[in-house]
Design an enzyme around this catalytic site. Structure first.
Site, mmCIF file in Angstrom:
data_model
loop_
_atom_site.group_PDB
_atom_site.id
_atom_site.type_symbol
_atom_site.label_atom_id
_atom_site.label_comp_id
_atom_site.label_asym_id
_atom_site.label_seq_id
_atom_site.Cartn_x
_atom_site.Cartn_y
_atom_site.Cartn_z
ATOM 1 C CG ASP A 66 -1.699 1.244 1.369
ATOM 2 O OD1 ASP A 66 -1.579 2.238 0.568
ATOM 3 O OD2 ASP A 66 -2.345 1.230 2.295
ATOM 4 C CB VAL A 67 2.045 3.855 -2.672
ATOM 5 C CG1 VAL A 67 2.771 2.787 -3.766
ATOM 6 C CG2 VAL A 67 0.815 4.069 -3.277
ATOM 7 C CE1 TYR A 159 -5.751 11.819 -11.237
ATOM 8 C CE2 TYR A 159 -6.060 13.896 -12.408
ATOM 9 C CZ TYR A 159 -5.477 12.485 -12.254
ATOM 10 O OH TYR A 159 -4.989 11.994 -13.329
ATOM 11 C CE LYS A 163 -1.900 12.140 -10.816
ATOM 12 N NZ LYS A 163 -1.111 11.023 -10.974
HETATM 13 C C1 BGC Z 1 -7.228 11.775 -15.927
HETATM 14 C C2 BGC Z 1 -8.058 11.079 -17.060
HETATM 15 C C3 BGC Z 1 -8.513 12.399 -17.960
HETATM 16 C C4 BGC Z 1 -7.362 13.153 -18.501
HETATM 17 C C5 BGC Z 1 -7.842 14.459 -19.069
HETATM 18 C C6 BGC Z 1 -6.006 12.418 -16.565
HETATM 19 O O1 BGC Z 1 -5.376 13.075 -15.446
HETATM 20 O O2 BGC Z 1 -6.858 10.567 -15.142
HETATM 21 O O3 BGC Z 1 -9.289 10.474 -16.348
HETATM 22 O O4 BGC Z 1 -9.242 11.850 -18.893
HETATM 23 O O5 BGC Z 1 -6.606 13.572 -17.379
HETATM 24 O O6 BGC Z 1 -8.853 14.953 -18.118
#
Ligand code: BGC
Length: 261
Positions: A66-67, A159, A163
């Site tokens: 599990d990272v 997300y 990132k």
């Molecule tokens: C996501 C994808 C998405 C893409 C463009 C990526 O970082 O993981 O689900 O299609 O970005 O939006």
């Protein structure tokens, strides 16, 4: 010089049981690296990646952790040390996009889970890798980020934040390790056809909408990203660190601005 040979190098690819990570593991192995194929839960899929590599005369072994758990990550690195050797190339590819929900309507646990896997995971793996790489005064860490380092995405605040955070980890770690012979690079994919966005590219209407967001008009393949990773990991990129290679068919050049504005 045209040399992307990785013979003698040991690579760990996280999230290598499927999607982009799988293509990376197979590609690095085909360039001669011995590959630690990391998986979180899907052992069968990881074993299949290992078989695909070994059937093609490559070297690979599956490892699970599990990272988001630093102890589990440390244990995995010790296992890799004793069965393959100390890692020269780390590719942090394990990631999730999480549950789509607006802030306030979301669950704190879901937000935390995305950050834990996408940001803590690479952090825990990188610190283990750096300890090994600095002894050899050589190594490469590649973080798979996203176009969403730059493009906000409604419903995916965790997300996007994870990132963007990962991209700053790339830059800061690159600054910390440049004099130790270690390079750190982000590879930022756009829309790549994998399991993570299957619900989008399988639906004709959603796919049409996605295509409009890409200058080249179609999503990419995992191999497109793996090719960039191979280059970044090889000595061909020996003068590159703390920067990003974008693999997105032109999503970041805002194709909608061809018209109007
Ligand atoms: C996501 C994808 C998405 C893409 C463009 C990526 O970082 O993981 O689900 O299609 O970005 O939006």
């Amino acid at each position: 010089m045209n040399n992307m040979d990785l013979t003698g190098r040991i690579a760990l690819v996280t999230g290598a049981s499927g999607g982009i990570g799988k293509a990376i593991a197979i590609t690095l192995a085909s360039a001669g690296a011995a590959v630690a194929v990391h998986y979180g839960r899907n052992q069968t899929a990881a074993d299949e990646v290992v078989s695909e590599i070994t059937e093609n005369k490559g070297k690979a072994k599956a490892f699970s952790a599990d990272v988001s758990d630093p102890d589990a990550v440390q244990k995995m690195f010790l296992e890799i040390d004793s069965s393959l050797g100390s890692v020269d190339i780390l590719v942090n590819s394990a990631g999730i996009d999480g549950v789509r929900s607006l802030l306030g309507e979301d669950r704190i646990e879901d937000w935390k889970r995305v950050i834990s896997i996408n940001l803590y995971g690479p952090y825990f793996c990188s610190r283990m890798a750096v300890q090994r790489m600095e002894k050899k005064r050589s190594g490469v860490i590649i973080n798979i980020t996203s176009d969403h380092v730059d493009i906000p995405w409604e419903g995916y605040s965790a997300y996007c934040s994870s990132k963007a955070g990962l991209d700053m980890l790339t830059k800061t770690l690159a600054q910390e390790t440049a004099d130790k012979g270690i390079r750190v690079i982000s590879i930022a994919p756009g829309a790549i056809k994998t399991g993570i966005n299957k619900s989008v590219w399988e639906d004709p209407e959603m796919l049409r909408d996605l295509d409009k967001k890409i200058a080249m008009g179609v999503p990419g393949d995992a191999q497109d990203v793996a090719n960039a990773v191979l280059f970044a990991a090889s000595d061909m990129a020996k003068y590159m660190t703390g920067t990003t290679i974008v693999v997105d068919g032109g999503m970041l050049i805002y194709p909608d601005f061809r018209h109007g504005g």
